[in-house]
Design an enzyme around this catalytic site. Structure first.
Site, PDB file in Angstrom:
ATOM      1  N   SER A 106      56.834 -24.792  -6.547  1.00  0.00           N
ATOM      2  CA  SER A 106      55.457 -25.191  -6.266  1.00  0.00           C
ATOM      3  C   SER A 106      54.508 -23.994  -6.444  1.00  0.00           C
ATOM      4  O   SER A 106      54.402 -23.463  -7.537  1.00  0.00           O
ATOM      5  CB  SER A 106      55.379 -25.810  -4.872  1.00  0.00           C
ATOM      6  N   ASP A 199      56.307 -37.053  -8.011  1.00  0.00           N
ATOM      7  CA  ASP A 199      55.705 -35.959  -7.243  1.00  0.00           C
ATOM      8  C   ASP A 199      54.286 -36.362  -6.857  1.00  0.00           C
ATOM      9  O   ASP A 199      53.417 -36.520  -7.716  1.00  0.00           O
ATOM     10  CB  ASP A 199      55.685 -34.688  -8.098  1.00  0.00           C
ATOM     11  N   HIS A 229      58.268 -34.258  -4.944  1.00  0.00           N
ATOM     12  CA  HIS A 229      57.789 -32.883  -5.076  1.00  0.00           C
ATOM     13  C   HIS A 229      58.854 -31.859  -4.714  1.00  0.00           C
ATOM     14  O   HIS A 229      58.953 -30.808  -5.362  1.00  0.00           O
ATOM     15  CB  HIS A 229      56.558 -32.684  -4.190  1.00  0.00           C
TER      16      HIS A 229
END
Length: 248
Positions: A106, A199, A229
């Site tokens: 991320s 996601d 995600h």
């Protein structure tokens, strides 16, 4: 046996917590470095899974907590994206030797790109997991951006923690000044990008955008149709390990 947490004081920064396992004698390969996401730390499931694999294979690995996160010193709300980039650069320089593979989850995927641009002679491979470069730009509404700038921070409910998801003006302005997707990303090594198509936080189209912007031709995107995600299910972890295992 749990890894020993070690500490180094970054000049001008905080006391940084990290765990480092050197390679076993005779084992070849880059040092693996895991870069956690926003408000995460080095004890996340993916970081520990990669660490277990690395230890089983005798590979060198560095896990770390950015300042204000996990076991590191400093206050979370005082940190900027560039502060965290510099934390990573400091530990790479002080703890590791030779070529490295950065594994960024991320926000860690944004830091991975910034670090690679800062250490082109050290970084050989990049593995992004729902990588989120430039999210201070596309991840907030105009109203949310105004709240951050006018009130100094934005607090939102987090799906991943009991604590609120806090974005400070310091972090947002640092991120806004560090955007990468507006031009070519000057990296020539191997790039692997994993992204779930379910996601809800980082649209999977950004994996394709990153791939397009990379100067390197050795770029692959792995889309997981039913992946979210976090990409932390057993099958997601297996894919991640498989991808890493194919890199030198």
């Amino acid at each position: 046996m749990e890894d020993e947490i070690l500490y180094l004081d970054r000049p001008g920064g905080s006391s940084l917590a990290y765990c480092y396992t050197p390679a076993q004698p005779g084992v070849q390969g880059t040092t693996l470095i895991f870069l956690p996401g926003y408000m995460s730390d080095m004890d996340g499931g993916k970081a520990l899974a990669v660490n277990s694999w690395a230890q089983a294979k005798g590979r060198a690995m560095l896990r770390l907590d950015y300042a204000g996160c996990g076991a590191s010193g400093g206050a979370f709300e005082d940190q900027s994206l560039i502060d965290w980039r510099d934390d990573v650069l400091f530990l790479i320089d002080k703890v590791t030797a030779g070529s490295v593979t950065l594994i960024g989850s991320s926000m860690g995927g944004w830091l991975m790109l910034l670090v690679a641009l800062s250490r082109p002679m050290r970084v050989k491979n990049l593995v992004g997991i729902a990588a989120a470069p430039d999210f201070t730009d596309w991840g907030f509404s105009q109203e949310q951006k105004m709240t951050i700038l006018q009130e100094g921070k934005l607090e939102e409910h987090s799906e991943y923690s009991d604590d609120p998801y806090v974005t400070t003006r310091t972090f947002w302005q640092s991120g806004d000044a560090s955007r990468l997707l507006h031009s070519e990303i000057s990296f020539d090594g191997t790039v692997r990008l994993l992204h779930g198509q379910k996601d809800a936080d980082v649209p999977w189209a950004y994996a394709l955008e990153i791939a397009k912007k990379m100067r390197s031709d050795d770029v692959q995107v792995h889309l997981v149709k039913d992946g979210d995600h976090r990409l932390s299910r057993d099958q997601d972890i297996a894919l991640l390990i498989d991808v890493i295992s194919r890199l030198s």
